[in-house]
Write a protein that holds these residues in place. Sequence first.
Motif, PDB file in Angstrom:
ATOM      1  N   GLU A  19       0.888  -1.326  -0.112  1.00  0.00           N
ATOM      2  CA  GLU A  19       0.035  -0.043   0.020  1.00  0.00           C
ATOM      3  C   GLU A  19       1.062   1.241   0.156  1.00  0.00           C
ATOM      4  OE1 GLU A  19      -2.745  -0.307   3.180  1.00  0.00           O
ATOM      5  OE2 GLU A  19      -4.173  -1.615   2.066  1.00  0.00           O
ATOM      6  N   ARG A  20       2.000   1.197   0.679  1.00  0.00           N
ATOM      7  CA  ARG A  20       2.872   2.621   0.965  1.00  0.00           C
ATOM      8  C   ARG A  20       3.463   2.852  -0.620  1.00  0.00           C
ATOM      9  NH1 ARG A  20       7.504   3.930   0.577  1.00  0.00           N
ATOM     10  NH2 ARG A  20       8.530   2.013   0.407  1.00  0.00           N
ATOM     11  N   ALA A  22       2.538   2.029  -3.464  1.00  0.00           N
ATOM     12  CA  ALA A  22       1.528   2.381  -4.679  1.00  0.00           C
ATOM     13  C   ALA A  22       0.587   3.582  -3.948  1.00  0.00           C
ATOM     14  CB  ALA A  22       0.565   1.161  -4.819  1.00  0.00           C
ATOM     15  N   GLU A  23       1.035   4.216  -2.747  1.00  0.00           N
ATOM     16  CA  GLU A  23       0.220   5.360  -2.359  1.00  0.00           C
ATOM     17  C   GLU A  23      -0.023   6.502  -3.021  1.00  0.00           C
ATOM     18  OE1 GLU A  23       1.940   6.261   1.428  1.00  0.00           O
ATOM     19  OE2 GLU A  23       3.689   7.549   0.574  1.00  0.00           O
ATOM     20  N   ASP A  24       0.926   6.680  -4.187  1.00  0.00           N
ATOM     21  CA  ASP A  24       0.643   7.727  -5.205  1.00  0.00           C
ATOM     22  C   ASP A  24      -0.066   7.558  -6.402  1.00  0.00           C
ATOM     23  OD1 ASP A  24       2.822   6.534  -5.850  1.00  0.00           O
ATOM     24  OD2 ASP A  24       3.650   8.127  -6.797  1.00  0.00           O
ATOM     25  N   MET A  25      -0.433   6.243  -6.485  1.00  0.00           N
ATOM     26  CA  MET A  25      -0.977   5.780  -7.619  1.00  0.00           C
ATOM     27  C   MET A  25      -2.570   5.718  -7.456  1.00  0.00           C
ATOM     28  SD  MET A  25       1.624   2.504  -8.781  1.00  0.00           S
ATOM     29  CE  MET A  25       0.924   2.386 -10.193  1.00  0.00           C
ATOM     30  N   LEU A  26      -3.338   6.165  -8.513  1.00  0.00           N
ATOM     31  CA  LEU A  26      -4.811   6.136  -8.351  1.00  0.00           C
ATOM     32  C   LEU A  26      -5.316   5.356  -9.476  1.00  0.00           C
ATOM     33  CD1 LEU A  26      -5.835   9.866  -7.539  1.00  0.00           C
ATOM     34  CD2 LEU A  26      -5.609   7.971  -6.202  1.00  0.00           C
ATOM     35  N   THR A  39     -11.838   7.125  -8.681  1.00  0.00           N
ATOM     36  CA  THR A  39     -10.538   6.673  -8.481  1.00  0.00           C
ATOM     37  C   THR A  39     -10.216   6.553  -7.151  1.00  0.00           C
ATOM     38  OG1 THR A  39      -9.382   8.811  -8.056  1.00  0.00           O
ATOM     39  CG2 THR A  39      -9.555   7.696 -10.458  1.00  0.00           C
ATOM     40  N   ARG A  41      -7.094   4.456  -4.136  1.00  0.00           N
ATOM     41  CA  ARG A  41      -5.686   3.863  -3.801  1.00  0.00           C
ATOM     42  C   ARG A  41      -5.813   2.483  -3.990  1.00  0.00           C
ATOM     43  NH1 ARG A  41      -5.525   8.770  -1.614  1.00  0.00           N
ATOM     44  NH2 ARG A  41      -3.291   9.972  -1.875  1.00  0.00           N
ATOM     45  N   ILE A  42      -4.870   1.520  -4.104  1.00  0.00           N
ATOM     46  CA  ILE A  42      -4.963   0.186  -4.013  1.00  0.00           C
ATOM     47  C   ILE A  42      -4.849  -0.348  -2.530  1.00  0.00           C
ATOM     48  CG2 ILE A  42      -2.394  -0.460  -4.008  1.00  0.00           C
ATOM     49  CD1 ILE A  42      -3.205  -2.617  -6.256  1.00  0.00           C
ATOM     50  N   ARG A  43      -5.836  -1.174  -2.142  1.00  0.00           N
ATOM     51  CA  ARG A  43      -5.937  -1.591  -1.072  1.00  0.00           C
ATOM     52  C   ARG A  43      -5.401  -3.257  -0.735  1.00  0.00           C
ATOM     53  NH1 ARG A  43     -10.526  -1.919   3.320  1.00  0.00           N
ATOM     54  NH2 ARG A  43      -9.198  -2.716   4.852  1.00  0.00           N
ATOM     55  N   GLU A 120      -0.774  -0.708 -15.831  1.00  0.00           N
ATOM     56  CA  GLU A 120      -0.870  -0.104 -14.470  1.00  0.00           C
ATOM     57  C   GLU A 120      -0.293  -1.616 -13.680  1.00  0.00           C
ATOM     58  OE1 GLU A 120      -4.389   2.683 -13.907  1.00  0.00           O
ATOM     59  OE2 GLU A 120      -4.920   0.985 -15.172  1.00  0.00           O
TER      60      GLU A 120
END
Length: 181
Positions: A19-20, A22-26, A39, A41-43, A120
């Motif tokens: 999660e950290r 990819a935290e800036d990816m929507l 949109t 963030r990934i969980r 992605e």
Amino acid sequence: MEASKTPLLFQKALAREVERIAEDMLFQVPRKEGKPAKTARIRAYCQNLPIQRAEILDDNLERDSIDYIEKEEAPVFHCPWAVIKIDGGTMEKTGNKQAVRTAVCFGIFNDSEENKGHEEILNLIQRIYERFAKEPILDQQYVCQGEIEWAMQEEDTHPYFFGAMSMTFEFTGIGRENPYL
């Protein structure tokens, strides 16, 4: 950081790290009919996606009646997500290092006409690879052993895209206690 070196705590630490990373990816969220696009963030989840429950449309209706339950998609289509799966592990002897094989599986939604959701997935795989290639230690106690494999889905499942990567992490085992020494 929790200082206990167990496969369960390792799994939770890796989920937090994904999660950290990819935290800036929507990513797009599948939209319900008539709703605007969103949109998210990934969980990351440990071992499995949560079980989705059907919802009753009207609380006054009999709860046992399947006719009045809203049908939902399978949980695999509630994107974006990552699932951290423990595949197995080895301990040669008590007190020796433990090796834990893990897989990180991804599911995303991208309904663009360009049909490039795979990009992605590849970006997620690359980010995780770079993270552990540069700094193999996770949570100050789990060490990535460097062999990383990854794969993409074979079928065309537009607008849903899936991929996975596998890695092995190692950490120290439990030492024997001897009250006579």
